[in-house]
Motif scaffolding. Structure first.
Motif, mmCIF file in Angstrom:
data_model
loop_
_atom_site.group_PDB
_atom_site.id
_atom_site.type_symbol
_atom_site.label_atom_id
_atom_site.label_comp_id
_atom_site.label_asym_id
_atom_site.label_seq_id
_atom_site.Cartn_x
_atom_site.Cartn_y
_atom_site.Cartn_z
ATOM 1 N N ALA A 187 -24.140 17.504 109.163
ATOM 2 C CA ALA A 187 -23.573 18.714 109.763
ATOM 3 C C ALA A 187 -24.221 19.011 111.110
ATOM 4 C CB ALA A 187 -23.739 19.895 108.807
ATOM 5 N N ASN A 188 -25.532 18.859 111.178
ATOM 6 C CA ASN A 188 -26.221 19.089 112.448
ATOM 7 C C ASN A 188 -25.842 18.058 113.495
ATOM 8 O OD1 ASN A 188 -27.636 21.481 111.912
ATOM 9 N ND2 ASN A 188 -29.151 20.350 110.721
ATOM 10 N N ARG A 189 -25.664 16.816 113.082
ATOM 11 C CA ARG A 189 -25.249 15.763 114.026
ATOM 12 C C ARG A 189 -23.864 16.071 114.586
ATOM 13 N NH1 ARG A 189 -24.527 13.493 117.830
ATOM 14 N NH2 ARG A 189 -24.378 11.255 118.191
ATOM 15 N N ARG A 218 -14.425 20.644 109.702
ATOM 16 C CA ARG A 218 -14.334 20.125 108.336
ATOM 17 C C ARG A 218 -12.932 20.391 107.827
ATOM 18 N NH1 ARG A 218 -18.327 20.651 103.180
ATOM 19 N NH2 ARG A 218 -16.940 19.543 101.746
ATOM 20 N N GLN A 219 -12.275 19.341 107.359
ATOM 21 C CA GLN A 219 -10.938 19.425 106.786
ATOM 22 C C GLN A 219 -11.046 18.858 105.374
ATOM 23 O OE1 GLN A 219 -8.484 20.843 108.450
ATOM 24 N NE2 GLN A 219 -6.945 20.538 106.898
ATOM 25 N N GLY A 220 -11.298 19.732 104.396
ATOM 26 C CA GLY A 220 -11.519 19.266 103.033
ATOM 27 C C GLY A 220 -12.816 18.485 102.960
ATOM 28 N N ASP A 221 -12.731 17.213 102.564
ATOM 29 C CA ASP A 221 -13.938 16.386 102.450
ATOM 30 C C ASP A 221 -14.162 15.492 103.662
ATOM 31 O OD1 ASP A 221 -11.825 14.630 102.002
ATOM 32 O OD2 ASP A 221 -12.746 13.666 100.267
ATOM 33 N N ILE A 222 -13.422 15.765 104.744
ATOM 34 C CA ILE A 222 -13.477 14.906 105.933
ATOM 35 C C ILE A 222 -13.936 15.688 107.162
ATOM 36 C CG2 ILE A 222 -12.081 13.514 107.531
ATOM 37 C CD1 ILE A 222 -10.325 12.772 105.162
ATOM 38 N N PHE A 282 -15.802 10.976 109.210
ATOM 39 C CA PHE A 282 -16.774 10.935 108.117
ATOM 40 C C PHE A 282 -16.168 11.584 106.893
ATOM 41 C CE2 PHE A 282 -20.279 12.867 105.697
ATOM 42 C CZ PHE A 282 -21.087 11.757 105.489
ATOM 43 N N ARG A 283 -16.426 10.994 105.722
ATOM 44 C CA ARG A 283 -15.951 11.576 104.461
ATOM 45 C C ARG A 283 -17.137 11.765 103.516
ATOM 46 N NH1 ARG A 283 -10.822 10.982 101.947
ATOM 47 N NH2 ARG A 283 -10.410 9.195 103.303
ATOM 48 N N ILE A 284 -17.172 12.917 102.891
ATOM 49 C CA ILE A 284 -18.162 13.185 101.855
ATOM 50 C C ILE A 284 -17.426 13.168 100.522
ATOM 51 C CG2 ILE A 284 -17.958 15.702 101.990
ATOM 52 C CD1 ILE A 284 -21.218 13.854 101.391
ATOM 53 N N LYS A 285 -17.955 12.464 99.585
ATOM 54 C CA LYS A 285 -17.305 12.378 98.281
ATOM 55 C C LYS A 285 -17.873 13.466 97.375
ATOM 56 C CE LYS A 285 -15.764 7.663 98.644
ATOM 57 N NZ LYS A 285 -15.898 7.478 100.010
ATOM 58 N N GLN A 298 -19.204 5.009 112.956
ATOM 59 C CA GLN A 298 -20.126 3.868 112.960
ATOM 60 C C GLN A 298 -21.564 4.329 112.738
ATOM 61 O OE1 GLN A 298 -18.794 1.964 116.787
ATOM 62 N NE2 GLN A 298 -19.234 0.126 115.615
ATOM 63 N N GLU A 299 -21.945 5.375 113.438
ATOM 64 C CA GLU A 299 -23.322 5.879 113.352
ATOM 65 C C GLU A 299 -23.644 6.427 111.962
ATOM 66 O OE1 GLU A 299 -25.735 9.752 114.950
ATOM 67 O OE2 GLU A 299 -24.403 8.777 116.390
ATOM 68 N N LEU A 300 -22.772 7.273 111.432
ATOM 69 C CA LEU A 300 -23.063 7.960 110.175
ATOM 70 C C LEU A 300 -22.891 7.085 108.943
ATOM 71 C CD1 LEU A 300 -21.497 11.474 110.864
ATOM 72 C CD2 LEU A 300 -23.916 10.800 110.984
#
Length: 156
Positions: A94-96, A111-115, A82-85, A147-149
């Motif tokens: 985060a809870n998932r 969490r590794q940076g934005d991933i 998952f990536r957050i921009k 796929q889920e997120l």
């Protein structure tokens, strides 16, 4: 004379940095024995892309660096999911990730940076079969959550 000694230190530090990015060739041999196509990235880690179900693919890294804690020596296998921009992960994401980490047989989300990266840690002397199992766990877990997120998107 003083300038030369600083130059020597700079050259030694540069050589040490270059050496730190060298790939662990024993991992390359294990991946070759498994028939896995791989590339070595700029950090000296092994990067692979696996074909998944439904035409999807999944990226995975086998880190060359060994991490130590006391008498333990581990290697990490990373797969992004998952990536957050920009900004923080949404609380629901985060809870998932925490719930998924709790139910996982091996590995957990970090969490590794934005991933959000799924990380499996194995003994640094693991066999090729154990490495393959760890890679399999990482790619399946990361792809499933991706796929889920992302409602089916396939970025990784």
């Amino acid at each position: 004379m003083k300038m030369l000694s600083w130059l020597g230190v700079a050259l030694m530090l540069g050589a040490a940095a270059a050496q730190a990015a060298e790939a662990d060739r024993s991992i390359g041999r294990q991946l070759d024995s498994l028939g896995y196509n791989h590339e070595i990235d700029a950090d000296g880690d092994y990067q692979m892309v696996f074909d998944m179900d439904d035409g999807r693919s999944q990226l995975v890294y086998v880190r060359s660096a060994i991490e130590n804690y006391g008498s333990l020596s581990v290697r990490e296998i990373w797969s992004p999911g998952f990536r957050i921009k920009g900004g923080d992960f949404p609380a629901a994401v985060a809870n998932r990730l925490l719930v998924d980490s709790n139910t996982a047989k091996i590995g957990s989300w970090v969490r590794q940076g934005d991933i959000a990266m799924y990380v499996v840690k194995i003994d640094s002397n693991a066999s090729a079969d154990q490495l393959s199992d760890a890679i399999d766990a990482a790619i399946k877990t990361a792809d499933k959550l991706e796929q889920e997120l992302t409602l089916g998107a396939d970025e990784f």
